[in-house]
Motif scaffolding. Structure first.
Motif, short mmCIF file in Angstrom:
data_model
loop_
_atom_site.label_atom_id
_atom_site.label_comp_id
_atom_site.label_asym_id
_atom_site.label_seq_id
_atom_site.Cartn_x
_atom_site.Cartn_y
_atom_site.Cartn_z
N SER A 110 0.84 -1.20 0.00
CA SER A 110 0.00 0.00 0.00
C SER A 110 0.87 1.25 0.00
CB SER A 110 -0.91 0.01 1.24
OG SER A 110 -0.13 -0.03 2.43
N ALA A 111 2.19 1.04 -0.13
CA ALA A 111 3.13 2.16 -0.08
C ALA A 111 3.82 2.41 -1.41
CB ALA A 111 4.17 1.90 1.01
N LEU A 112 4.34 1.36 -2.03
CA LEU A 112 5.04 1.53 -3.31
C LEU A 112 4.05 1.93 -4.41
CD1 LEU A 112 7.51 -1.51 -3.45
CD2 LEU A 112 8.06 0.89 -3.05
N PRO A 113 4.43 2.84 -5.30
CA PRO A 113 3.54 3.22 -6.40
C PRO A 113 3.31 2.06 -7.35
CG PRO A 113 5.31 4.84 -6.10
CD PRO A 113 5.67 3.65 -5.28
N ILE A 114 2.10 1.98 -7.88
CA ILE A 114 1.72 0.94 -8.85
C ILE A 114 1.11 1.62 -10.07
CG2 ILE A 114 0.23 -1.05 -9.30
CD1 ILE A 114 0.26 -1.51 -6.21
N VAL A 115 1.54 1.22 -11.25
CA VAL A 115 0.94 1.67 -12.50
C VAL A 115 0.45 0.42 -13.23
CG1 VAL A 115 1.27 2.86 -14.70
CG2 VAL A 115 2.45 3.68 -12.64
N PHE A 116 -0.83 0.38 -13.57
CA PHE A 116 -1.42 -0.84 -14.12
C PHE A 116 -2.00 -0.62 -15.51
CE2 PHE A 116 -4.70 1.07 -11.28
CZ PHE A 116 -5.63 1.44 -12.25
N VAL A 117 -2.18 -1.74 -16.21
CA VAL A 117 -3.05 -1.81 -17.39
C VAL A 117 -4.07 -2.89 -17.09
CG1 VAL A 117 -3.24 -2.31 -19.85
CG2 VAL A 117 -1.21 -1.17 -19.00
N VAL A 118 -5.35 -2.55 -17.12
CA VAL A 118 -6.39 -3.55 -16.84
C VAL A 118 -7.52 -3.41 -17.84
CG1 VAL A 118 -5.87 -3.71 -14.38
CG2 VAL A 118 -7.60 -2.09 -15.17
N GLY A 119 -8.14 -4.54 -18.11
CA GLY A 119 -9.39 -4.54 -18.85
C GLY A 119 -10.52 -4.70 -17.85
N GLY A 120 -11.33 -3.68 -17.69
CA GLY A 120 -12.38 -3.72 -16.68
C GLY A 120 -12.38 -2.44 -15.86
N ASP A 121 -13.24 -2.40 -14.87
CA ASP A 121 -13.42 -1.23 -14.02
C ASP A 121 -12.47 -1.31 -12.83
OD1 ASP A 121 -14.22 0.77 -12.32
OD2 ASP A 121 -16.35 0.31 -12.43
N PRO A 122 -11.44 -0.46 -12.75
CA PRO A 122 -10.49 -0.55 -11.64
C PRO A 122 -11.09 -0.22 -10.28
CG PRO A 122 -10.05 1.41 -12.97
CD PRO A 122 -11.09 0.61 -13.70
N VAL A 123 -12.23 0.49 -10.27
CA VAL A 123 -12.90 0.75 -8.99
C VAL A 123 -13.52 -0.54 -8.48
CG1 VAL A 123 -14.71 2.06 -7.84
CG2 VAL A 123 -13.33 3.16 -9.62
N ARG A 124 -14.24 -1.24 -9.34
CA ARG A 124 -14.85 -2.52 -8.95
C ARG A 124 -13.80 -3.58 -8.64
NH1 ARG A 124 -19.69 -4.32 -12.80
NH2 ARG A 124 -19.76 -5.90 -11.17
N LEU A 125 -12.63 -3.47 -9.29
CA LEU A 125 -11.55 -4.41 -9.04
C LEU A 125 -10.81 -4.12 -7.74
CD1 LEU A 125 -10.10 -4.65 -12.66
CD2 LEU A 125 -11.24 -6.50 -11.40
N GLY A 126 -11.15 -3.00 -7.08
CA GLY A 126 -10.53 -2.64 -5.82
C GLY A 126 -9.16 -2.00 -5.94
N LEU A 127 -8.86 -1.45 -7.11
CA LEU A 127 -7.53 -0.87 -7.35
C LEU A 127 -7.47 0.61 -7.01
CD1 LEU A 127 -6.77 -2.60 -10.78
CD2 LEU A 127 -6.00 -3.30 -8.50
N VAL A 128 -8.56 1.34 -7.24
CA VAL A 128 -8.58 2.79 -7.01
C VAL A 128 -9.92 3.18 -6.38
CG1 VAL A 128 -7.02 3.29 -8.94
CG2 VAL A 128 -9.50 3.28 -9.33
N ALA A 129 -9.93 4.37 -5.78
CA ALA A 129 -11.17 4.87 -5.18
C ALA A 129 -12.10 5.44 -6.25
CB ALA A 129 -10.85 5.93 -4.14
N SER A 130 -11.53 6.10 -7.24
CA SER A 130 -12.31 6.64 -8.36
C SER A 130 -11.39 6.81 -9.55
CB SER A 130 -12.96 7.99 -7.99
OG SER A 130 -11.99 9.02 -7.99
N MET A 131 -11.99 6.96 -10.72
CA MET A 131 -11.19 7.09 -11.94
C MET A 131 -10.45 8.43 -11.96
SD MET A 131 -11.73 4.26 -13.66
CE MET A 131 -11.48 4.53 -15.41
#
Length: 327
Positions: A110-131
């Motif tokens: 929860s500390a190191l920065p993460i940059v992702f590529v995903v197919g789908g909604d990253p909010v529903r996937l639990g990756l971000v709070a909002s787009m």
């Protein structure tokens, strides 16, 4: 005097001594590249990532180091790989090759920065709070390929206006599998066709799925959105051709290999933007302040040779709409 002259003459060599070179390499920022799939089928995307990284001012081997981890389609390996990168440690984790890679990275830190590529909604996937305001330690590129399934079905049915049953093959191991099934079944009801669902999460299950298709004989096939599927595009094209089964894919590479059609986002451009974002993070930007990017251009690619081989007539309206037509 000779000793001083000798030391001065050797100054450049001293700077390039093995010990100092190792120290210099240790001082370079490190990118952890975590992928759910294999390396060889995704070299083009990796090149696009490096291109974006270069545009942001970082080049592998010059002023940045990249540590690679490839799960080869075995998503269960991702958690250990992500934890290993965190222990390394790295300056940023780039998570690609399916949502499970991004989720593994997010679970690992929860500390190191993460940059992702995903197919789908990253909010529903639990990756971000909002787009628009991710708020945590992750951001990246998200293409809504699940929603594009309905459009892909619509275009496929333009090639097969008399079709009454279409099959969808999904990978049950991808987080968006249930959403894909839901959206495809809803689109099928609107179109007035039956939708057969097949689930395959391994090469053996892909072969078994096509054996089922040989028995049930639907008139067309949709290949679901999944990184594991995308790097096996040649396998899907060959299996569909063996049954003379019209199939629609997410990505252009399948159509280049002889698939009938594809409709989806420009994946290479998504990886390029991931490289740009990773470079910005290395330069000091915070993922919490970097909105999740969404592709706005979706490409339709048609293979006319395959259409002719299947005895299909491509409507002029669909040809005009295509971004690329392969003869």
């Amino acid at each position: 005097m000779r000793r001083r002259r000798f030391a001065a003459a050797m100054g450049t060599s001293t700077l390039l001594s093995p010990g100092m070179l190792r120290a210099q390499a240790a001082a370079l920022p490190v990118i952890g590249y975590l992928s759910g799939v294999s390396r060889s089928p995704t070299e083009g995307r990796l090149a696009a990532f490096r291109r974006g990284l270069s545009e942001a001012g970082y080049d592998e081997g010059r002023n940045a180091v990249i540590e690679y981890r490839f799960a080869d389609g075995d998503y269960d390996r991702l958690a250990a790989m992500a934890a290993e990168l965190v222990r390394r440690p790295v300056n940023v984790i780039v998570a690609v090759g399916g949502p499970r890679a991004a989720q593994a990275a997010r679970t690992a830190t929860s500390a190191l920065p993460i940059v992702f590529v995903v197919g789908g909604d990253p909010v529903r996937l639990g990756l971000v709070a909002s787009m628009s305001r991710p708020a945590g330690n992750a951001t990246g590129v998200a293409f809504q390929t699940v929603e594009v399934l309905a459009k892909r079905l619509e275009m496929l049915l333009q090639l097969l206006p008399k079709a009454r049953e279409v099959a969808l093959m999904v990978n049950p191991n991808t987080p968006s599998a249930a959403d894909q099934v839901r959206d495809a079944e809803a689109a099928a009801r609107v179109a007035g066709v039956r939708m057969q669902i097949l689930r395959a999460g391994s090469d053996a299950e892909i072969d078994a799925g096509f054996a089922t298709l040989a028995r049930t004989k639907p008139e067309a096939l949709l290949i679901g959105t999944d990184a594991f599927f995308n790097v096996r595009h040649k396998r899907f094209v060959a299996l569909a051709a063996a049954q003379r089964l019209p199939a629609a894919y997410e990505q252009r590479n399948a159509v280049v290999e002889g698939g009938l059609m594809s409709y989806g986002p420009d994946i290479d451009d998504a990886y390029r933007h991931t490289g740009l974002y990773a470079g910005r993070v290395l330069a000091g930007a915070r993922p919490a302040d970097m909105p999740v990017l969404q592709p706005t251009k979706f490409e339709l690619v048609l293979n006319l040779g395959t259409a002719r081989a299947l005895g299909l007539t491509v409507p002029q309206a669909l040809r005009l709409r295509a971004d690329e037509v392969i003869e």
